[in-house]
Design a protein around this motif. Structure first.
Motif, PDB file in Angstrom:
ATOM      1  N   ASP A   6       0.836  -1.183  -0.013  1.00 40.79           N
ATOM      2  CA  ASP A   6       0.126  -0.006   0.047  1.00 40.79           C
ATOM      3  C   ASP A   6       0.826   1.227  -0.002  1.00 40.79           C
ATOM      4  O   ASP A   6       1.242   1.779   1.090  1.00 40.79           O
ATOM      5  CB  ASP A   6      -0.856  -0.317   1.168  1.00 40.79           C
ATOM      6  N   SER A   7       1.189   1.773  -1.231  1.00 39.45           N
ATOM      7  CA  SER A   7       2.258   3.078  -1.232  1.00 39.45           C
ATOM      8  C   SER A   7       1.472   4.378  -0.746  1.00 39.45           C
ATOM      9  O   SER A   7       2.155   5.167  -0.395  1.00 39.45           O
ATOM     10  CB  SER A   7       2.477   3.107  -2.918  1.00 39.45           C
ATOM     11  N   THR A   8       0.178   4.292  -0.287  1.00 34.47           N
ATOM     12  CA  THR A   8      -0.322   5.249   0.382  1.00 34.47           C
ATOM     13  C   THR A   8       0.141   5.611   1.810  1.00 34.47           C
ATOM     14  O   THR A   8      -0.075   6.880   2.229  1.00 34.47           O
ATOM     15  CB  THR A   8      -1.980   5.294   0.190  1.00 34.47           C
ATOM     16  N   LEU A   9       0.635   4.664   2.204  1.00 38.44           N
ATOM     17  CA  LEU A   9       1.436   4.800   3.490  1.00 38.44           C
ATOM     18  C   LEU A   9       2.696   5.482   3.399  1.00 38.44           C
ATOM     19  O   LEU A   9       2.969   5.882   4.670  1.00 38.44           O
ATOM     20  CB  LEU A   9       1.429   3.309   4.276  1.00 38.44           C
ATOM     21  N   LEU A  10       3.297   5.555   2.093  1.00 41.86           N
ATOM     22  CA  LEU A  10       4.669   6.068   2.368  1.00 41.86           C
ATOM     23  C   LEU A  10       4.552   7.756   2.317  1.00 41.86           C
ATOM     24  O   LEU A  10       3.261   8.034   1.777  1.00 41.86           O
ATOM     25  CB  LEU A  10       5.156   5.867   1.076  1.00 41.86           C
ATOM     26  N   PRO A  11       5.215   8.546   2.996  1.00 37.94           N
ATOM     27  CA  PRO A  11       5.381   9.806   2.876  1.00 37.94           C
ATOM     28  C   PRO A  11       4.954  10.559   1.619  1.00 37.94           C
ATOM     29  O   PRO A  11       5.484   9.991   0.339  1.00 37.94           O
ATOM     30  CB  PRO A  11       6.552  10.054   3.477  1.00 37.94           C
ATOM     31  N   LYS A  12       4.265  11.579   1.371  1.00 36.28           N
ATOM     32  CA  LYS A  12       4.118  12.098   0.089  1.00 36.28           C
ATOM     33  C   LYS A  12       5.366  12.576  -0.568  1.00 36.28           C
ATOM     34  O   LYS A  12       5.317  12.703  -1.728  1.00 36.28           O
ATOM     35  CB  LYS A  12       3.020  13.295   0.260  1.00 36.28           C
ATOM     36  N   ASP A  13       6.134  13.069   0.189  1.00 37.44           N
ATOM     37  CA  ASP A  13       7.421  13.505  -0.364  1.00 37.44           C
ATOM     38  C   ASP A  13       8.627  12.616  -0.251  1.00 37.44           C
ATOM     39  O   ASP A  13       9.566  13.039  -0.117  1.00 37.44           O
ATOM     40  CB  ASP A  13       7.995  14.908   0.487  1.00 37.44           C
TER      41      ASP A  13
END
Length: 90
Positions: A68-75
């Motif tokens: 789930d890449s949405t858990l990675l920081p946006k930056d």
């Protein structure tokens, strides 16, 4: 996909002068483990890679899948973040 190189680096942990990020752990799947890159010399005796790197001699390169890449920081950027790993047996 992110390659994480493990080798002779500074010990992992919170630095005394830097505050912790407070990020929650993110589960990842370990896809592949390989030895570090060796020097690749082209036909003219020059390094063939565009970005020459010297991997640690005792290092390992891990390929991880973050489901789930949405858990990675946006930056998320290799220059802005460091990764701490915790291994648990299945």
């Amino acid at each position: 996909m992110v390659d994480i190189i493990i080798g002779s680096i500074a010990p992992a942990g919170i630095q005394p002068n830097k505050p912790g990020s407070g990020g929650a752990p993110i589960e990842a799947e370990l896809l592949h483990v390989r030895d570090p890159r060796q020097r690749i010399v082209g036909p003219l005796g020059q390094e063939r890679r565009k970005q020459p790197r010297k991997d640690p001699q005792n290092g390992k390169v891990l390929t991880l899948l973050i489901p789930d890449s949405t858990l990675l920081p946006k930056d998320f950027d290799v220059k802005k973040y460091k990764v701490l790993l915790r291994f648990m047996k299945k």
